[in-house]
Design an enzyme around this catalytic site. Structure first.
Site, short mmCIF file in Angstrom:
data_model
loop_
_atom_site.label_atom_id
_atom_site.label_comp_id
_atom_site.label_asym_id
_atom_site.label_seq_id
_atom_site.Cartn_x
_atom_site.Cartn_y
_atom_site.Cartn_z
CG ASP A 201 -1.97 1.09 1.20
OD1 ASP A 201 -2.47 1.40 0.10
OD2 ASP A 201 -2.29 1.65 2.26
CG ASP B 42 0.63 3.75 7.93
OD1 ASP B 42 0.77 3.68 9.16
OD2 ASP B 42 0.13 4.74 7.36
#
Length: 283
Positions: A168, A185
């Site tokens: 991502d 993340d």
């Protein structure tokens, strides 16, 4: 500030001495600045599955296994216990990836512990000691964009050689400290060897970088660094300092229609998530 309920167990265990302020809140987690003894760190509080917008699609879960067969069966059936185990696997994936990548020389925040759905890790700061900005909030000229793009491609290669694909990667989950980009993340991190969509995920991550930096350095638009990196990885010749060109020969094999359909679906979910993050930034 008043201690949020989710952080209270860490305070009681002596892992956190003071909750100083909320740093940010997104659809997947809320991050707080905390004091741990003399150190200032951050606490990432994961939201429950029904409160998150990120899609825990098969593409992201593939390759993640639990050793206990009872736990695995419960996860497959979607029982209450199984959902709890799936949450733990989801959260621990980020901790495992951070340790694995740090050991491989990738620039990521140092993790300390994941306890009761809270990840305690280093706070990434700028030269003034303030919370570091996201890549999306940094000003670039042509040369600086090319420099950062090259640095991040090297990080992607280090990650891939460690068997990890971010899954991502974009301008919204890269921070910039005084030394350069820091990747964050990672709960959706993909096992490069255990996922059937590893190549397409890697290519999408790299394309996201090219599209962002292409705003400042147009020659990056349409480059094929993702395909080139994956081809070198499969050939066993990929190194962090390999002289990349961003070009690959045209394919001659028949098209895998199912794989193309799967890539389109993954891209659709990613675009929904990208738009959601933009709206969060504007609010």
């Amino acid at each position: 500030m008043k201690t949020p309920p989710r952080l209270q167990p860490l305070v009681e265990e002596g892992l956190i001495d003071e909750v100083m302020r909320q740093l940010m809140s997104g659809k997947e987690a809320t991050v707080y600045v905390v004091r741990c003894g003399d150190e200032i760190r951050c606490a990432k509080v994961y939201k429950e599955a029904n409160q998150r917008s990120f899609h825990q699609a098969v593409a992201y879960q593939e390759g993640r296994r639990v050793k206990n067969s009872r736990q695995a069966r419960a996860m497959e059936k979607g029982t209450r216990f199984g959902k709890k185990m799936a949450e733990e696997v989801w959260q621990n994936a980020e901790v495992d990836a951070l340790y694995r990548l740090a050991a491989a020389g990738v620039t990521v925040p140092t993790p300390y512990v994941c306890f009761e759905g809270v990840l305690l890790m280093d706070l990434v700061t700028d030269a003034q000691g303030n919370a570091a900005p996201r890549l999306n909030d940094v000003e670039f000229d042509h040369d600086k964009a090319l420099q950062f793009h090259a640095k991040l491609l090297r990080e992607v290669i280090l990650m891939l050689n460690a068997g990890v694909i971010h899954g991502d990667l974009s301008e919204y989950n890269i921070l910039v400290d005084e030394q350069g980009p820091v990747i964050i993340d990672l709960p959706q991190a993909i096992d490069a060897a255990g996922s059937s969509v590893a190549a397409s995920m890697l290519e999408r991550d790299v394309t996201n970088l090219a599209n962002f930096f292409g705003t400042f350095a147009p020659e990056l638009i349409g480059s094929q660094y993702g395909k080139e990196i994956w081809n070198l990885y499969e050939a066993g010749t990929l190194t962090p300092d390999y002289p990349l060109t961003g070009k690959v020969p045209a394919p001659t094999e028949p098209v895998d229609v199912d794989a193309v359909i799967n890539e389109i679906e993954v891209a659709r979910l990613e675009e929904e998530d990208r738009i959601r993050r933009q709206l969060e930034q504007q609010s």
